[in-house]
Design a protein around this motif. Structure first.
Motif, PDB file in Angstrom:
ATOM      1  N   LEU A 242       0.829  -1.193   0.000  1.00  0.00           N
ATOM      2  CA  LEU A 242       0.000   0.000   0.000  1.00  0.00           C
ATOM      3  C   LEU A 242       0.864   1.245   0.000  1.00  0.00           C
ATOM      4  N   LEU A 243       0.272   2.332  -0.475  1.00  0.00           N
ATOM      5  CA  LEU A 243       0.900   3.649  -0.493  1.00  0.00           C
ATOM      6  C   LEU A 243      -0.121   4.654   0.010  1.00  0.00           C
ATOM      7  N   ILE A 244       0.264   5.378   1.039  1.00  0.00           N
ATOM      8  CA  ILE A 244      -0.580   6.434   1.572  1.00  0.00           C
ATOM      9  C   ILE A 244       0.215   7.725   1.441  1.00  0.00           C
ATOM     10  N   GLN A 245      -0.427   8.759   0.917  1.00  0.00           N
ATOM     11  CA  GLN A 245       0.309  10.006   0.723  1.00  0.00           C
ATOM     12  C   GLN A 245      -0.538  11.205   1.117  1.00  0.00           C
TER      13      GLN A 245
ATOM     14  N   ALA B 113       1.779   8.685  14.603  1.00  0.00           N
ATOM     15  CA  ALA B 113       2.917   9.610  14.618  1.00  0.00           C
ATOM     16  C   ALA B 113       2.719  10.705  13.572  1.00  0.00           C
ATOM     17  N   ARG B 114       2.252  10.353  12.400  1.00  0.00           N
ATOM     18  CA  ARG B 114       1.979  11.348  11.347  1.00  0.00           C
ATOM     19  C   ARG B 114       0.922  12.333  11.818  1.00  0.00           C
TER      20      ARG B 114
ATOM     21  N   ASP C 216      -5.782  14.474   2.875  1.00  0.00           N
ATOM     22  CA  ASP C 216      -5.526  15.909   3.013  1.00  0.00           C
ATOM     23  C   ASP C 216      -4.766  16.138   4.303  1.00  0.00           C
ATOM     24  N   ASP C 217      -3.970  17.178   4.334  1.00  0.00           N
ATOM     25  CA  ASP C 217      -3.141  17.471   5.506  1.00  0.00           C
ATOM     26  C   ASP C 217      -3.941  17.568   6.796  1.00  0.00           C
ATOM     27  N   VAL C 218      -5.175  18.010   6.715  1.00  0.00           N
ATOM     28  CA  VAL C 218      -5.959  18.200   7.927  1.00  0.00           C
ATOM     29  C   VAL C 218      -6.667  16.929   8.386  1.00  0.00           C
ATOM     30  N   ASP C 219      -6.715  15.917   7.547  1.00  0.00           N
ATOM     31  CA  ASP C 219      -7.383  14.674   7.896  1.00  0.00           C
ATOM     32  C   ASP C 219      -6.479  13.783   8.737  1.00  0.00           C
ATOM     33  N   SER C 220      -7.108  13.006   9.587  1.00  0.00           N
ATOM     34  CA  SER C 220      -6.374  12.021  10.376  1.00  0.00           C
ATOM     35  C   SER C 220      -6.081  10.814   9.502  1.00  0.00           C
TER      36      SER C 220
END
Length: 132
Positions: free
Chosen positions: A38-41, A127-128, A97-101
């Motif tokens: 998987l890839l999460i970005q 951690a992210r 999105d940057d604001v999403d967990s």
């Protein structure tokens, strides 16, 4: 089964189209090489989990590490596990999105994984989220 988990930082000018090209090529190469994962970005980092035969995973990672579209490639976990965790995914992908967990997304993606693998990936997500 061999697995490798890494994070990296996409170049500031990388576009969603660039990421779609990365995914398309990655899925094609992974299918050919027997690699799943998987890839999460998000806009600030990639988190990728690769699994397959050791030589194929290491070769894939070397190609990724030399790709100029991202930098600061850091291996988080490498080694052998009992079974393939993502047998049906040449490369599952999710953009956050940057604001999403990240935690709910990762929790859903790892629901069929071994407990220790799922926990590792959820720890990375937590951690992210703290750093975001």
């Amino acid at each position: 089964m061999y697995r490798l988990v890494y994070i990296s930082t996409p170049k500031p000018d990388i576009s969603r189209t660039d990421v779609e090209h990365i995914l398309k090529a990655g899925r094609k190469n992974n299918a050919k090489n027997g690699i799943t994962g998987l890839l999460i970005q998000d806009r600030r980092r990639f988190l990728q989990y690769l699994e397959g035969e050791a030589a194929q995973v290491e070769e894939t990672f070397a190609r990724i590490a030399s790709d100029s579209r991202h930098s600061a490639v850091i291996q988080l976990k490498v080694g052998y596990i009992g079974r393939r965790q993502f047998p049906n995914w040449e490369m599952a992908s999710k953009y956050i999105d940057d604001v999403d967990s990240l935690l709910p997304v990762v929790t859903d993606m790892v629901k069929n994984c071994d407990r220790d693998v799922a926990q590792e990936l959820m720890n990375f997500a937590e951690a992210r989220d703290r750093a975001a």
